[in-house]
Write an enzyme that holds these catalytic residues in place. Structure first.
Site, PDB file in Angstrom:
ATOM      1  NE  ARG A 133      36.477  63.312  15.364  1.00  0.00           N
ATOM      2  CZ  ARG A 133      35.481  62.763  16.016  1.00  0.00           C
ATOM      3  NH1 ARG A 133      35.344  62.991  17.304  1.00  0.00           N
ATOM      4  NH2 ARG A 133      34.629  61.984  15.393  1.00  0.00           N
ATOM      5  NE  ARG A 151      36.871  58.321  15.707  1.00  0.00           N
ATOM      6  CZ  ARG A 151      35.619  58.537  16.109  1.00  0.00           C
ATOM      7  NH1 ARG A 151      35.351  58.815  17.350  1.00  0.00           N
ATOM      8  NH2 ARG A 151      34.637  58.437  15.268  1.00  0.00           N
ATOM      9  CG  ASP A 180      35.077  60.558  20.108  1.00  0.00           C
ATOM     10  OD1 ASP A 180      34.374  61.514  19.715  1.00  0.00           O
ATOM     11  OD2 ASP A 180      34.604  59.506  20.572  1.00  0.00           O
ATOM     12  CG  ASP A 203      31.893  60.505  22.745  1.00  0.00           C
ATOM     13  OD1 ASP A 203      31.843  61.444  21.922  1.00  0.00           O
ATOM     14  OD2 ASP A 203      32.009  59.319  22.405  1.00  0.00           O
TER      15      ASP A 203
HETATM   16  P1  ADP Z   1      31.220  59.289  17.876  1.00  0.00           P
HETATM   17  O1  ADP Z   1      31.578  59.934  19.183  1.00  0.00           O
HETATM   18  O2  ADP Z   1      29.878  58.599  17.923  1.00  0.00           O
HETATM   19  O3  ADP Z   1      32.272  58.400  17.349  1.00  0.00           O
HETATM   20  P2  ADP Z   1      31.258  61.983  16.837  1.00  0.00           P
HETATM   21  O4  ADP Z   1      32.264  62.332  17.881  1.00  0.00           O
HETATM   22  O5  ADP Z   1      31.525  62.453  15.441  1.00  0.00           O
HETATM   23  O6  ADP Z   1      31.054  60.415  16.763  1.00  0.00           O
HETATM   24  O7  ADP Z   1      29.862  62.502  17.367  1.00  0.00           O
HETATM   25  C1  ADP Z   1      28.745  62.548  16.551  1.00  0.00           C
HETATM   26  C2  ADP Z   1      27.685  63.447  17.184  1.00  0.00           C
HETATM   27  O8  ADP Z   1      27.222  62.908  18.402  1.00  0.00           O
HETATM   28  C3  ADP Z   1      28.143  64.828  17.578  1.00  0.00           C
HETATM   29  O9  ADP Z   1      28.053  65.720  16.508  1.00  0.00           O
HETATM   30  C4  ADP Z   1      27.189  65.204  18.723  1.00  0.00           C
HETATM   31  O10 ADP Z   1      26.236  66.168  18.329  1.00  0.00           O
HETATM   32  C5  ADP Z   1      26.466  63.907  19.031  1.00  0.00           C
HETATM   33  N1  ADP Z   1      26.303  63.584  20.452  1.00  0.00           N
HETATM   34  C6  ADP Z   1      25.124  63.179  21.009  1.00  0.00           C
HETATM   35  N2  ADP Z   1      25.258  62.937  22.319  1.00  0.00           N
HETATM   36  C7  ADP Z   1      26.566  63.185  22.627  1.00  0.00           C
HETATM   37  C8  ADP Z   1      27.305  63.124  23.834  1.00  0.00           C
HETATM   38  N3  ADP Z   1      26.742  62.742  25.004  1.00  0.00           N
HETATM   39  N4  ADP Z   1      28.618  63.462  23.788  1.00  0.00           N
HETATM   40  C9  ADP Z   1      29.196  63.825  22.610  1.00  0.00           C
HETATM   41  N5  ADP Z   1      28.536  63.919  21.422  1.00  0.00           N
HETATM   42  C10 ADP Z   1      27.235  63.597  21.422  1.00  0.00           C
HETATM   43 MG    MG Z   2      32.230  61.777  19.878  1.00  0.00          MG
END
Ligand code: ADP
Ligand code: MG
Length: 165
Positions: free
Chosen positions: A84, A93, A96, A98
């Site tokens: 990524r 991407r 990802d 989360d």
């Molecule tokens: P997105 O998932 O919003 O598309 P990114 O993967 O680049 O974008 O994540 C951006 C930021 O979100 C990460 O650098 C991380 O610090 C933050 N973040 C906040 N809460 C979470 C979560 N629950 N899970 C993953 N990332 C998180």
């Molecule tokens: Mg993310």
């Protein structure tokens, strides 16, 4: 429910990919994460930045004794290993990852918010999550995943049929 006193938490992660071999990216993330259970795969129209390929989305359950920030760093390492590159915000991407729910933990810092703030409005998260945990309660909203799903608007989310099957 995780046994009281144990350091092991049940965690739900959302996986998304819309670049390269999307199915393979999901599979490699699943291997690296030592997944216990996984939803089926959904195909989803991009929400924020619309001029990009459709996503594959999936939710997985893991058991972990890592603390939330450690887990975030672990998932970020996996994102990096799977190629990524952070270029365009909300853009394409390869993977990802989360963190949706971490046991019943509620926390918010600059780096990490749990439960994930977007999850309650997103069908591409709630549909796969409901396959694994429809009766689980969102610790902030106090509603089950099935209830949250019933309250979301229509979005372009459809079951993904593997090409050639
Ligand atoms: P997105 O998932 O919003 O598309 P990114 O993967 O680049 O974008 O994540 C951006 C930021 O979100 C990460 O650098 C991380 O610090 C933050 N973040 C906040 N809460 C979470 C979560 N629950 N899970 C993953 N990332 C998180
Ligand atoms: Mg993310």
């Amino acid at each position: 429910m995780d046994p009281p006193g144990s350091g092991v938490k049940t965690v739900y992660l959302a996986l998304g990919s819309n670049l390269g071999d999307r199915e393979k990216n999901l599979q490699q993330a699943i291997q690296a994460l030592e997944v216990v259970r996984q939803s089926s795969i959904y195909e989803t129209a991009p929400m924020l930045l619309e001029d990009q390929p459709w996503f594959l989305n999936q939710v997985v359950e893991i058991k972990t004794s890592l603390f939330p920030r450690q887990l975030l760093h672990h998932t970020q390492d996996i994102e990096r290993v799977l190629g990524r590159k952070r270029t365009i915000v909300n853009g394409p991407r390869s993977i990802d990852i989360d963190i949706l729910l971490y046991g019943q933990t509620i926390m918010s810092s600059d780096e990490l918010t749990i439960p994930h703030p977007g999850m309650a409005q997103r069908r591409f998260v709630l549909e796969p999550l409901a396959e694994l945990a429809s009766t689980l309660r969102h610790p902030v909203l106090k509603r089950t995943i099935a209830q949250l799903l019933a309250g979301t608007k229509e979005q372009n989310v459809r079951p993904y049929n593997r090409p050639g099957l």
